[in-house]
Write an enzyme that holds these catalytic residues in place. Structure first.
Site, mmCIF file in Angstrom:
data_model
loop_
_atom_site.group_PDB
_atom_site.id
_atom_site.type_symbol
_atom_site.label_atom_id
_atom_site.label_comp_id
_atom_site.label_asym_id
_atom_site.label_seq_id
_atom_site.Cartn_x
_atom_site.Cartn_y
_atom_site.Cartn_z
ATOM 1 N N ASP A 186 47.459 35.816 34.617
ATOM 2 C CA ASP A 186 48.600 36.735 34.574
ATOM 3 C C ASP A 186 48.904 37.366 35.927
ATOM 4 O O ASP A 186 48.018 37.765 36.672
ATOM 5 C CB ASP A 186 48.393 37.846 33.552
ATOM 6 N N LEU A 225 43.507 46.976 34.805
ATOM 7 C CA LEU A 225 42.665 48.133 35.147
ATOM 8 C C LEU A 225 42.394 48.220 36.650
ATOM 9 O O LEU A 225 41.860 49.221 37.122
ATOM 10 C CB LEU A 225 41.343 48.085 34.377
ATOM 11 N N ASP A 238 51.119 45.600 29.074
ATOM 12 C CA ASP A 238 51.235 45.158 30.471
ATOM 13 C C ASP A 238 51.161 46.378 31.398
ATOM 14 O O ASP A 238 51.896 46.469 32.385
ATOM 15 C CB ASP A 238 52.519 44.355 30.717
ATOM 16 N N HIS A 264 54.123 38.863 27.356
ATOM 17 C CA HIS A 264 55.397 39.558 27.588
ATOM 18 C C HIS A 264 56.683 38.724 27.500
ATOM 19 O O HIS A 264 57.408 38.556 28.462
ATOM 20 C CB HIS A 264 55.390 40.311 28.917
ATOM 21 N N ASN A 314 43.511 39.659 37.426
ATOM 22 C CA ASN A 314 44.029 39.637 38.805
ATOM 23 C C ASN A 314 43.536 40.823 39.623
ATOM 24 O O ASN A 314 44.311 41.623 40.142
ATOM 25 C CB ASN A 314 45.557 39.546 38.819
ATOM 26 N N HIS A 363 46.751 43.344 26.872
ATOM 27 C CA HIS A 363 47.276 43.090 28.221
ATOM 28 C C HIS A 363 47.308 44.374 29.057
ATOM 29 O O HIS A 363 48.302 45.088 29.082
ATOM 30 C CB HIS A 363 48.686 42.498 28.095
HETATM 31 ZN ZN LIG Z 1 52.394 38.972 33.518
#
Ligand SMILES: [Zn+2]
Length: 428
Positions: free
Chosen positions: A150, A59, A303, A230, A90, A56
């Site tokens: 995400d 970048l 994350d 998460h 995303n 997770h």
């Molecule tokens: Zn998330």
């Protein structure tokens, strides 16, 4: 490529051994190995782990290169001991087509600091309305197996069901950002005593837990595989524990910051502590540590969410959510899990390398440290203690909650298929 002899390393925290690398592979592991023709790395007292794998990572490229690029993010990953990262979808444009995921994959290959495995979006534009081209992304050069919206939750149960059905055909997995959107409208921090005292909009635990409960039931109904991003509450742990006891194919991750920090920090109004899901209570932190130790939570994922200064250095309500994490993850895990006696280094290898590679099908990563395996390795000085200085980060962003905080452990070397990406704490 020449030979490298790593001398006297505690492999997965065990007895000191030598590890001989020849080209891209581990040639031998044992004691008293010959250093003839090899460059020697003295590893006395250090712990040697398989290269870490992050399921997770954000970048940011394409589209938000002011906060991170594939190059700076993979350099940060190598600094933190990672040899593979999964890049979240995303971006701008969103990674919802074969074209975008192939672009991200190629950038990772070109730079060579760390393998980049793109995650594909579940829905077109992360809008939650129409399934993206999951099959085309899987069949692309990037061979995507993990899909996630995400940053947003796939909140429509029918879309989630369809996604689970679709990925089942090729052994893929849907990674859910569990956040019921209506229950978290205007939410700024964990809902509880602190949010009530500060008068900030609360983010109830049930907003996370209700989605996890729904999705494990959907996964069971469809007979597919679901991964929960998460996990942040004690209640979420209970649901995953229950689901696993029923034989549901669910895996779950926890971030380093949710293992260490609590919502009490929000009293400072320092936006560096603003994150999604929010920092929770001490009780949640302890439940998450215990669940990671007993295997209810499978892995640690960073994350890593870089943001430029201007998006974080503002008032709490306006600040972006997220923290960088690649360069401090292992230290936080040492502090919260190893130095507390909850996990051995072999347990860390399981949760930060073997298992994340298995969940994401990262070929060649998360392999045992033994002869014939790819030389993806990280060497850690676990005796080191020092305070975190964001100025030394390889990441383009500096939004760490640990600035000035003393943390244990320091990654000194990282090898990607036998090629050193980090030597004596310096990127090559
Ligand atoms: Zn998330």
């Amino acid at each position: 490529m020449s030979k490298i002899l790593i001398r006297g390393a505690k492999v997965l925290g065990g007895e000191p051994q030598d590890v001989l690398i020849d080209g891209s592979l581990i040639e031998a592991v044992g004691t008293g190995l010959s250093d003839e023709g090899a460059e020697v790395v003295e590893a006395d007292g250090k712990v040697l782990l398989p290269g870490l794998v992050d399921l997770h990572t954000h970048l940011r490229e394409p589209g938000r290169e002011d906060s991170e690029t594939v190059l700076t993010g993979t350099r940060a990953a190598a600094s933190g001991g990672y040899t593979a990262v999964f890049a979240m979808a995303n971006t701008f444009p969103v990674a919802d087509t074969a074209g975008v995921v192939e672009q991200v994959y190629r950038l990772g290959q070109e730079h060579g600091y760390c393998d980049v495995q793109p995650i594909g979006a579940v829905t077109v534009g992360l809008e939650g309305k129409k399934l993206a081209e999951l099959g085309a992304m899987h069949e692309s050069a990037a061979s995507v197996t993990v899909f996630s919206d995400d940053g947003k939750c796939v909140d429509d149960a029918v879309i989630m069901r369809r996604a689970l059905e679709y990925v089942k055909a090729f052994g893929g997995v849907v990674a859910q950002h569990a956040q019921e959107p209506r229950l978290t409208e205007g939410a700024q921090m964990n809902e509880g005593i602190v949010s009530a005292e500060l008068g900030l909009g609360g983010w109830p635990a049930v907003a996370e837990e209700s989605i996890i409960a729904r999705d494990v039931l959907l996964a069971e109904h469809v007979g597919s595989r679901v991964h929960i991003c998460h996990l942040s509450t004690a209640g979420s742990v209970e649901i995953v524990r229950w689901a696993k006891s029923r034989g549901i194919d669910v895996t779950a991750e926890v971030t380093p910051h949710h293992l260490l920090l609590t919502d009490e920090l929000v009293r400072s109004y320092n936006p560096v502590y603003k994150v999604n899901p929010p920092l929770r209570t001490e009780r949640d932190v302890l439940a998450l540590r215990e669940a990671l130790a007993d295997g209810t939570i499978d892995i640690v994922a960073t994350d890593h969410a870089p943001h430029p200064h201007e998006d974080k250095d503002c008032e709490w309500a306006a600040a972006a959510m997220g923290m960088v994490g690649l360069e401090t993850a292992l230290s936080v895990v040492q502090e919260t899990m190893v130095d507390t006696g909850l996990l051995t280094w072999a347990g860390v290898a399981e949760r930060m390398s073997f298992k994340p590679a298995e969940i994401g099908r990262a070929t060649g990563h998360g392999r045992p440290v033994s002869a014939g395996e790819p030389a993806n390795l990280t060497l850690v000085d676990t005796e080191y203690r020092g305070s975190v200085d964001p100025e030394g980060f390889a990441s383009r962003s500096r939004n760490t909650p640990y600035e000035g905080r003393e943390l244990p452990g320091r990654v000194t070397h990282t090898w990607l298929r036998g090629k050193a990406t980090l030597v004596d704490g310096k990127l090559t």
